[in-house]
Write an enzyme that holds these catalytic residues in place. Structure first.
Site, PDB file in Angstrom:
ATOM      1  N   ASN A  21      -7.184   1.883  10.094  1.00  0.00           N
ATOM      2  CA  ASN A  21      -5.864   2.067  10.703  1.00  0.00           C
ATOM      3  C   ASN A  21      -6.038   2.017  12.202  1.00  0.00           C
ATOM      4  O   ASN A  21      -6.831   2.776  12.770  1.00  0.00           O
ATOM      5  CB  ASN A  21      -5.256   3.413  10.314  1.00  0.00           C
ATOM      6  CG  ASN A  21      -4.900   3.478   8.832  1.00  0.00           C
ATOM      7  OD1 ASN A  21      -4.967   2.476   8.116  1.00  0.00           O
ATOM      8  ND2 ASN A  21      -4.523   4.659   8.371  1.00  0.00           N
TER       9      ASN A  21
ATOM     10  N   GLU B  76      -7.404   8.433   6.413  1.00  0.00           N
ATOM     11  CA  GLU B  76      -7.714   9.064   7.685  1.00  0.00           C
ATOM     12  C   GLU B  76      -8.297  10.474   7.560  1.00  0.00           C
ATOM     13  O   GLU B  76      -7.668  11.459   7.979  1.00  0.00           O
ATOM     14  CB  GLU B  76      -6.473   9.097   8.584  1.00  0.00           C
ATOM     15  CG  GLU B  76      -5.913   7.711   8.879  1.00  0.00           C
ATOM     16  CD  GLU B  76      -4.747   7.743   9.862  1.00  0.00           C
ATOM     17  OE1 GLU B  76      -4.197   8.820  10.104  1.00  0.00           O
ATOM     18  OE2 GLU B  76      -4.389   6.673  10.389  1.00  0.00           O
TER      19      GLU B  76
ATOM     20  N   GLU C 109      -3.320  -0.096   8.243  1.00  0.00           N
ATOM     21  CA  GLU C 109      -2.139   0.299   9.017  1.00  0.00           C
ATOM     22  C   GLU C 109      -2.259  -0.254  10.424  1.00  0.00           C
ATOM     23  O   GLU C 109      -3.343  -0.229  11.013  1.00  0.00           O
ATOM     24  CB  GLU C 109      -1.999   1.827   9.159  1.00  0.00           C
ATOM     25  CG  GLU C 109      -1.532   2.537   7.933  1.00  0.00           C
ATOM     26  CD  GLU C 109      -1.451   4.062   8.132  1.00  0.00           C
ATOM     27  OE1 GLU C 109      -1.246   4.526   9.268  1.00  0.00           O
ATOM     28  OE2 GLU C 109      -1.617   4.766   7.132  1.00  0.00           O
TER      29      GLU C 109
ATOM     30  N   HIS D 211      -2.800  10.821   0.821  1.00  0.00           N
ATOM     31  CA  HIS D 211      -2.231  10.622   2.159  1.00  0.00           C
ATOM     32  C   HIS D 211      -1.527  11.929   2.544  1.00  0.00           C
ATOM     33  O   HIS D 211      -0.325  11.962   2.750  1.00  0.00           O
ATOM     34  CB  HIS D 211      -1.295   9.412   2.167  1.00  0.00           C
ATOM     35  CG  HIS D 211      -1.055   8.830   3.531  1.00  0.00           C
ATOM     36  ND1 HIS D 211      -1.184   7.488   3.805  1.00  0.00           N
ATOM     37  CD2 HIS D 211      -0.685   9.403   4.708  1.00  0.00           C
ATOM     38  CE1 HIS D 211      -0.903   7.257   5.082  1.00  0.00           C
ATOM     39  NE2 HIS D 211      -0.593   8.410   5.656  1.00  0.00           N
TER      40      HIS D 211
ATOM     41  N   ARG E  14       0.854  -1.186   0.000  1.00  0.00           N
ATOM     42  CA  ARG E  14       0.000   0.000   0.000  1.00  0.00           C
ATOM     43  C   ARG E  14       0.886   1.231   0.000  1.00  0.00           C
ATOM     44  O   ARG E  14       1.635   1.461   0.951  1.00  0.00           O
ATOM     45  CB  ARG E  14      -0.907  -0.009   1.239  1.00  0.00           C
ATOM     46  CG  ARG E  14      -1.681   1.268   1.427  1.00  0.00           C
ATOM     47  CD  ARG E  14      -2.578   1.255   2.660  1.00  0.00           C
ATOM     48  NE  ARG E  14      -3.254   2.538   2.760  1.00  0.00           N
ATOM     49  CZ  ARG E  14      -3.177   3.374   3.804  1.00  0.00           C
ATOM     50  NH1 ARG E  14      -2.487   3.041   4.884  1.00  0.00           N
ATOM     51  NH2 ARG E  14      -3.810   4.535   3.782  1.00  0.00           N
TER      52      ARG E  14
ATOM     53  N   TYR F 133      -3.991   1.847  15.953  1.00  0.00           N
ATOM     54  CA  TYR F 133      -2.759   1.927  16.743  1.00  0.00           C
ATOM     55  C   TYR F 133      -2.993   1.596  18.217  1.00  0.00           C
ATOM     56  O   TYR F 133      -2.212   0.875  18.816  1.00  0.00           O
ATOM     57  CB  TYR F 133      -2.099   3.303  16.578  1.00  0.00           C
ATOM     58  CG  TYR F 133      -1.504   3.445  15.191  1.00  0.00           C
ATOM     59  CD1 TYR F 133      -0.226   2.984  14.922  1.00  0.00           C
ATOM     60  CD2 TYR F 133      -2.247   3.954  14.138  1.00  0.00           C
ATOM     61  CE1 TYR F 133       0.315   3.043  13.645  1.00  0.00           C
ATOM     62  CE2 TYR F 133      -1.716   4.017  12.846  1.00  0.00           C
ATOM     63  CZ  TYR F 133      -0.435   3.559  12.611  1.00  0.00           C
ATOM     64  OH  TYR F 133       0.088   3.597  11.347  1.00  0.00           O
TER      65      TYR F 133
HETATM   66  C1  PNW Z   1      -1.264   7.569  10.889  1.00  0.00           C
HETATM   67  N1  PNW Z   1      -3.533  10.967  15.880  1.00  0.00           N
HETATM   68  O1  PNW Z   1      -1.166   8.806  11.459  1.00  0.00           O
HETATM   69  C2  PNW Z   1      -0.882   7.835   9.446  1.00  0.00           C
HETATM   70  O2  PNW Z   1      -1.756   7.268   8.499  1.00  0.00           O
HETATM   71  C3  PNW Z   1       0.539   7.515   9.137  1.00  0.00           C
HETATM   72  O3  PNW Z   1       0.959   8.288   8.048  1.00  0.00           O
HETATM   73  C4  PNW Z   1       1.388   7.723  10.378  1.00  0.00           C
HETATM   74  O4  PNW Z   1       2.742   7.639  10.122  1.00  0.00           O
HETATM   75  C5  PNW Z   1       0.961   6.685  11.393  1.00  0.00           C
HETATM   76  O5  PNW Z   1      -0.433   6.741  11.622  1.00  0.00           O
HETATM   77  C6  PNW Z   1       1.676   6.778  12.725  1.00  0.00           C
HETATM   78  O6  PNW Z   1       1.403   7.973  13.360  1.00  0.00           O
HETATM   79  C7  PNW Z   1      -1.771   9.232  12.591  1.00  0.00           C
HETATM   80  O7  PNW Z   1      -2.834  11.701  16.641  1.00  0.00           O
HETATM   81  C8  PNW Z   1      -1.157  10.273  13.246  1.00  0.00           C
HETATM   82  O8  PNW Z   1      -4.734  10.815  16.062  1.00  0.00           O
HETATM   83  C9  PNW Z   1      -1.732  10.848  14.342  1.00  0.00           C
HETATM   84  C10 PNW Z   1      -2.935  10.366  14.785  1.00  0.00           C
HETATM   85  C11 PNW Z   1      -3.571   9.313  14.131  1.00  0.00           C
HETATM   86  C12 PNW Z   1      -2.975   8.737  13.032  1.00  0.00           C
END
Ligand code: PNW
Length: 460
Positions: free
Chosen positions: A293, A165, A367, A120, A76, A295
């Site tokens: 995505n 996002e 992601e 992106h 991707r 995390y």
């Molecule tokens: C995502 N938040 O970013 C992005 O899709 C990527 O490009 C990035 O490198 C990755 O996650 C890691 O950060 C985010 O603060 C960045 O809510 C910040 C947030 C969420 C997603």
């Protein structure tokens, strides 16, 4: 054995153009909002920019060879809009198209399916000068760009993600201001939320008009939001509103054309005039899949008056609590971003999405990954914590799939250490280490673990 990943499961890695390509002024590329933002003093840690990044523009063949060794079936990546249309208008830059043709052809030659994200975050600066995502005219501009991409690459690209996002685009870019274009205006963020939803739908239609076999989806960032103070009405409302703002807005829009009413009521006059008659039909669109995505999870509580949630200052900055703290049982295990590690949440999330929006045919984790302060010792990076994060999340996902969650793919974020937006190069998410002086690539221990999981089609 039924406990492995399904046959034909898509294993991949993900990147984004501005984070890895470098070559910021090569072959006629125009400036994007991230060029402007990163060159504005104080916006990015250490004043880092994407000028060089991983120099993927010139080293993509080496990066494809690394992916081939990893054994992924898909990659991707995102297309930099200002490489194709440097000024955000209809004037093409053929050298930009040539680059992505070379990249796509090389991936296919290596047996890796190219999966494209159209946006992106590197908006042509010229479009931001007209108001960017806060100006409704972006919807047509984005659909035109999507059509041009489908015409140029649709003979080889099947799977398209329109926007990455849209929550981050809208709220980090226009309200919280930590991302480009760095605006801090609640009303602009609401406008961007609506225009990204409209733009996703318009681009989906534009791609399908060119290619009837295209598979089109949207990628959203989602977090389970845990309510730690369920007896506090103010917290209950805050959780519901955050869930609507982050997790429901874009999915409700594409599946029903209607936004969560309680959130619209909260926006009140700040959303006045934004939603036009007929927008419901425009927002609703066929969705082939949803990209997620993930995390970590978020938590909300109300132990002290100063931690009381507040909508006016913007929505809860992902992740964790309003005051930035982590629940005690997770606090000892934060990533370098300060994010909690909540692998169970990934399985819970995909089940929730399937339960709440059963009409979405399938899900892809576009992601998932973690940042740690890696150290290179004798030419090796033993990233034990990232390896554990990867394994735990893949186990959680595998169980959820066994329980019936329709997940067809997983993309590790990220193939390479790269430009981590406001954090610059200080935060590393790669399963491959990048030495920013020599640009040398070194697969980490997590890469080896991921390779084993892919080969076994099993993480448990
Ligand atoms: C995502 N938040 O970013 C992005 O899709 C990527 O490009 C990035 O490198 C990755 O996650 C890691 O950060 C985010 O603060 C960045 O809510 C910040 C947030 C969420 C997603």
């Amino acid at each position: 054995m039924s406990s492995t990943y399904p046959d034909n499961f898509t294993w991949g890695t993900a990147t984004a153009s501005y984070q890895i390509e470098g070559a910021f002024d090569t072959d006629g590329r125009g400036p994007s909002i991230w060029d402007t933002f990163s060159k504005t003093p104080g916006k990015v840690v250490n004043g880092d920019t994407g000028d060089m990044a991983c120099d993927h523009y010139n080293r993509f063949e080496e990066d494809i060879a690394i992916m081939k060794d990893l054994g992924v079936s898909a990659y991707r990546f995102s297309i930099a809009w200002p490489r194709l249309f440097p000024h955000g208008d209809s004037v093409r830059e053929e050298r930009g198209f040539d680059f992505y043709n070379r990249l796509i052809d090389a991936l296919i030659a290596a047996g890796i399916e190219p999966m494209v994200t159209l946006y992106h975050w590197d908006l042509p600066q010229a479009l931001e000068d007209k108001g960017g995502w806060a100006n409704r005219s972006i919807v047509d501009a984005f659909a035109d760009y999507a059509q041009a991409c489908a015409e140029a690459f649709g003979d080889r690209i099947t799977t398209w993600i329109t926007i990455n996002e849209p929550w981050c685009v809208s709220w980090l870019g226009y309200s919280n201001g930590v991302h480009a274009p760095g605006k801090k205006d609640f009303k602009l963020a609401i406008a961007a939320s609506h225009h990204t939803a409209l733009a996703h739908a318009a681009a989906s239609r534009a791609i399908r008009a060119v290619s009837t076999t295209a598979v089109v989806g949207l990628t959203v960032n989602m977090n389970n939001i845990h309510n730690e103070s369920p007896n506090d009405q103010e917290v209950n409302d805050f959780v519901e509103l955050n869930d609507a703002n982050l997790n429901r807005w874009w999915i409700d829009a594409l599946s029903t054309g209607v936004y969560p009413q309680k959130l619209i009521d909260t926006y009140g006059s700040r959303a006045e005039g934004l939603i036009h008659p007929g927008d419901q039909e425009l927002l609703k669109v066929q969705t082939d899949f949803l990209g997620i995505n993930y995390y970590c999870d978020g938590f909300v509580r109300s132990p002290r008056p100063e931690d009381k949630p507040a909508i006016e200052g913007g929505f809860m900055p992902f992740p964790q609590r309003v005051d930035g703290s982590a629940p005690a049982h997770l606090a000892s295990d934060l990533t370098a971003m300060g994010w909690v590690v909540t692998p169970k949440g990934l399985g819970e999330l995909v089940k929730r999405v399937h339960r709440d929006w059963p009409e979405i045919p399938y899900l892809v984790i576009t992601e998932n990954g973690s940042s740690y302060d890696d150290v290179m010792v004798n030419g090796e990076v033993v990233d034990t914590k990232r390896t554990a994060y990867l394994e735990a999340h893949l186990q959680s996902l595998q169980s959820a799939i066994s329980d019936g969650a329709p997940v067809r793919g997983y993309f590790a974020w990220s193939l390479l250490d790269n430009f981590e937006w406001a954090e610059g190069y200080a935060k590393r998410f790669g399963i491959v280490h990048v030495d920013y002086t020599t640009l040398e690539r070194t697969p980490k221990s997590s890469f080896k673990k991921y390779k084993e999981i892919i080969a076994a089609n099993n993480a448990i």
